[in-house]
Design a protein around this motif. Sequence first.
Motif, PDB file in Angstrom:
ATOM      1  N   LEU A 191       0.808  -1.118   0.114  1.00 34.45           N
ATOM      2  CA  LEU A 191       0.080   0.027   0.129  1.00 34.45           C
ATOM      3  C   LEU A 191       0.733   1.323  -0.086  1.00 34.45           C
ATOM      4  O   LEU A 191       0.642   2.002  -0.675  1.00 34.45           O
ATOM      5  CB  LEU A 191      -0.945   0.052   1.110  1.00 34.45           C
ATOM      6  N   GLU A 192       1.758   1.424   0.804  1.00 41.67           N
ATOM      7  CA  GLU A 192       2.766   2.394   0.859  1.00 41.67           C
ATOM      8  C   GLU A 192       3.512   2.549  -0.429  1.00 41.67           C
ATOM      9  O   GLU A 192       3.516   3.795  -1.080  1.00 41.67           O
ATOM     10  CB  GLU A 192       3.911   2.213   1.981  1.00 41.67           C
ATOM     11  N   ASP A 193       3.783   1.513  -1.245  1.00 40.98           N
ATOM     12  CA  ASP A 193       4.643   1.643  -2.397  1.00 40.98           C
ATOM     13  C   ASP A 193       3.418   2.141  -3.595  1.00 40.98           C
ATOM     14  O   ASP A 193       3.767   2.763  -4.393  1.00 40.98           O
ATOM     15  CB  ASP A 193       5.422   0.473  -2.841  1.00 40.98           C
ATOM     16  N   THR A 194       2.389   1.630  -3.294  1.00 38.77           N
ATOM     17  CA  THR A 194       1.217   1.945  -4.258  1.00 38.77           C
ATOM     18  C   THR A 194       1.170   3.582  -4.142  1.00 38.77           C
ATOM     19  O   THR A 194       0.876   4.203  -5.247  1.00 38.77           O
ATOM     20  CB  THR A 194       0.096   1.485  -4.106  1.00 38.77           C
ATOM     21  N   LEU A 195       1.009   3.972  -2.957  1.00 40.72           N
ATOM     22  CA  LEU A 195       0.849   5.682  -2.786  1.00 40.72           C
ATOM     23  C   LEU A 195       2.290   6.378  -3.340  1.00 40.72           C
ATOM     24  O   LEU A 195       2.076   7.277  -4.093  1.00 40.72           O
ATOM     25  CB  LEU A 195       0.773   5.929  -1.199  1.00 40.72           C
ATOM     26  N   HIS A 196       3.107   5.755  -3.250  1.00 44.36           N
ATOM     27  CA  HIS A 196       4.362   6.456  -3.832  1.00 44.36           C
ATOM     28  C   HIS A 196       4.484   6.454  -5.272  1.00 44.36           C
ATOM     29  O   HIS A 196       4.647   7.390  -6.036  1.00 44.36           O
ATOM     30  CB  HIS A 196       5.885   5.802  -3.509  1.00 44.36           C
ATOM     31  N   VAL A 197       3.768   5.297  -5.972  1.00 48.77           N
ATOM     32  CA  VAL A 197       3.781   5.374  -7.468  1.00 48.77           C
ATOM     33  C   VAL A 197       2.492   6.332  -7.996  1.00 48.77           C
ATOM     34  O   VAL A 197       2.627   7.132  -8.951  1.00 48.77           O
ATOM     35  CB  VAL A 197       3.430   4.021  -8.156  1.00 48.77           C
ATOM     36  N   VAL A 198       1.714   6.301  -7.233  1.00 48.80           N
ATOM     37  CA  VAL A 198       0.288   7.198  -7.461  1.00 48.80           C
ATOM     38  C   VAL A 198       0.845   8.895  -7.255  1.00 48.80           C
ATOM     39  O   VAL A 198       0.605   9.698  -8.268  1.00 48.80           O
ATOM     40  CB  VAL A 198      -0.809   7.111  -6.512  1.00 48.80           C
ATOM     41  N   ASP A 199       1.758   8.777  -6.449  1.00 47.28           N
ATOM     42  CA  ASP A 199       2.639  10.150  -6.409  1.00 47.28           C
ATOM     43  C   ASP A 199       1.433  11.529  -6.073  1.00 47.28           C
ATOM     44  O   ASP A 199       1.822  12.528  -6.882  1.00 47.28           O
ATOM     45  CB  ASP A 199       3.335  10.348  -7.412  1.00 47.28           C
ATOM     46  N   MET A 200       0.923  11.576  -5.115  1.00 49.37           N
ATOM     47  CA  MET A 200       0.106  12.665  -4.919  1.00 49.37           C
ATOM     48  C   MET A 200       0.793  13.944  -4.829  1.00 49.37           C
ATOM     49  O   MET A 200       0.497  15.021  -4.890  1.00 49.37           O
ATOM     50  CB  MET A 200      -1.141  12.709  -3.931  1.00 49.37           C
ATOM     51  N   GLU A 201       2.016  13.805  -4.164  1.00 54.67           N
ATOM     52  CA  GLU A 201       2.768  14.737  -4.019  1.00 54.67           C
ATOM     53  C   GLU A 201       3.585  15.667  -5.014  1.00 54.67           C
ATOM     54  O   GLU A 201       4.316  16.592  -4.940  1.00 54.67           O
ATOM     55  CB  GLU A 201       4.054  14.507  -2.745  1.00 54.67           C
ATOM     56  N   ALA A 202       3.673  14.865  -6.178  1.00 49.75           N
ATOM     57  CA  ALA A 202       4.181  15.374  -7.521  1.00 49.75           C
ATOM     58  C   ALA A 202       5.637  15.162  -7.254  1.00 49.75           C
ATOM     59  O   ALA A 202       6.483  16.249  -7.423  1.00 49.75           O
ATOM     60  CB  ALA A 202       3.785  16.467  -8.057  1.00 49.75           C
ATOM     61  N   ARG A 203       6.480  14.308  -6.500  1.00 50.79           N
ATOM     62  CA  ARG A 203       7.827  14.281  -6.326  1.00 50.79           C
ATOM     63  C   ARG A 203       8.607  13.602  -7.569  1.00 50.79           C
ATOM     64  O   ARG A 203       9.548  13.811  -7.631  1.00 50.79           O
ATOM     65  CB  ARG A 203       7.816  13.384  -4.940  1.00 50.79           C
ATOM     66  N   LEU A 204       7.899  12.615  -8.167  1.00 51.12           N
ATOM     67  CA  LEU A 204       8.445  11.926  -9.294  1.00 51.12           C
ATOM     68  C   LEU A 204       8.715  12.401 -10.342  1.00 51.12           C
ATOM     69  O   LEU A 204       8.142  13.433 -10.736  1.00 51.12           O
ATOM     70  CB  LEU A 204       7.640  10.457  -9.531  1.00 51.12           C
ATOM     71  N   THR A 205       9.810  12.010 -11.306  1.00 51.29           N
ATOM     72  CA  THR A 205       9.936  12.735 -12.632  1.00 51.29           C
ATOM     73  C   THR A 205       9.000  12.211 -13.922  1.00 51.29           C
ATOM     74  O   THR A 205       8.867  12.958 -14.660  1.00 51.29           O
ATOM     75  CB  THR A 205      11.568  12.807 -12.991  1.00 51.29           C
ATOM     76  N   GLY A 206       8.641  10.981 -13.501  1.00 53.29           N
ATOM     77  CA  GLY A 206       7.884  10.120 -14.434  1.00 53.29           C
ATOM     78  C   GLY A 206       8.774   9.553 -15.502  1.00 53.29           C
ATOM     79  O   GLY A 206       8.327   8.735 -16.301  1.00 53.29           O
ATOM     80  N   ARG A 207      10.004   9.601 -15.086  1.00 54.21           N
ATOM     81  CA  ARG A 207      11.127   8.349 -15.728  1.00 54.21           C
ATOM     82  C   ARG A 207      11.702   7.288 -14.892  1.00 54.21           C
ATOM     83  O   ARG A 207      12.314   6.679 -15.436  1.00 54.21           O
ATOM     84  CB  ARG A 207      12.329   9.455 -16.344  1.00 54.21           C
TER      85      ARG A 207
END
Length: 405
Positions: free
Chosen positions: A327-343
Amino acid sequence: MSRPKNQNHKGYGLSKAKEREEEWDFYWCEISWLRENFDHTYMDEHTRISHFRNHYELTRKNYMVKNLKRLRKQLERDAGKLEAAKCDFFPKTFEMPCEYHLFVEEFRKNPGITWIMKPVARSQGKGIFLFRRLKDIMDWRKDSKFLDDQKEEIPVENYVAQRYIENPYLIGGRKFDLRVYVLVMSYIPLRAWLYRDGFARFSNTRFTLSSIDDQYVHLTNVAVQKLSPDYHPEKGCKWMLQRFRQYLASKHGPEAVETLFSDMDNIFIKSLQSVQKVIISDKHCFELYGYDILIDQDLKPWLLEVNASPSLTASSPEDYELKTCLLEDTLHVVDMEARLTGREKRVGGFDLMWNDGPVSREEGSPDLSEMGSFVTNTHLGCVNDRKEQLKQLFSNLQGQKKVSS
């Protein structure tokens, strides 16, 4: 999570204070809520919800088979029989009652084999039974016909009749299946992640075909097995996928295991491609699917079903650890905080396996002209050093932000 505003027609005209209470950003909803409220719920640009509108195209047993059959026909027409054979990972299946006569024709070609009947929209092993004689399902058929004749308002419950896999791979004489997690962030384009962890679910009773009425022999669902007189609550009936993969490697060698897990990758991708054109791909939606896979004695994987709401209830401390991390990793991928680059190709325990095309383990763009040496970016049943990976990932992202600012 608060319930969404305007969740039904009565929601219109709420006071401003009430509206603020019911505003939300992320909703892990039940399917029943989705069915009743999705079409008249307003969602802001950034909001996310945990199901696609018509997820049932993949997660109802009859629709799943219908879509896979259509994909197989399309592949045979466009690319030939060899490519279409990549869809031969589900048992011969008929929808009942509408394909009853086709089923009878097939049944009579192979007398004596075992079939399994499953309600298309139930879970946890409810309503499933095995049979070898047509008269074993006649009562069910008569009930359906009676409802048709009486023109009752009660809908007839649809089933699928499926050829039972009589040669499952056994460990300790017991049957098992695998639960694997796939996270889909988009269907157009298709963007799918595979989780490294999962588990094998075992029956508590040794496998035999001489007692097809014993659900503790044939059904591996935890909801069924925990009622077995042999069930041990502390031990449970699960192996983590890492243990399962290591066991197979010790018995059959790493090459055979690589082939098996590659065949499972094919199941995940082909099943998602089979519904890609029919699923309503909404930017607010994502879905965490629970795949149920059976392995036979020839190390061939079979797709049994796909679950839209895989159980997140833990049956042991190890199971609890898996599901909380999932669940925690699912939230990281969903990325509500917009921290990821998408790459990113890996986030915690998730590996990106499809991004509008296959994703390679190697860095850079894959050379699709050399698919013989192509290795998909999947690590199912491998080491999941998610804590270290997440720490490194977010540290790097933080560093990139500082440089850019």
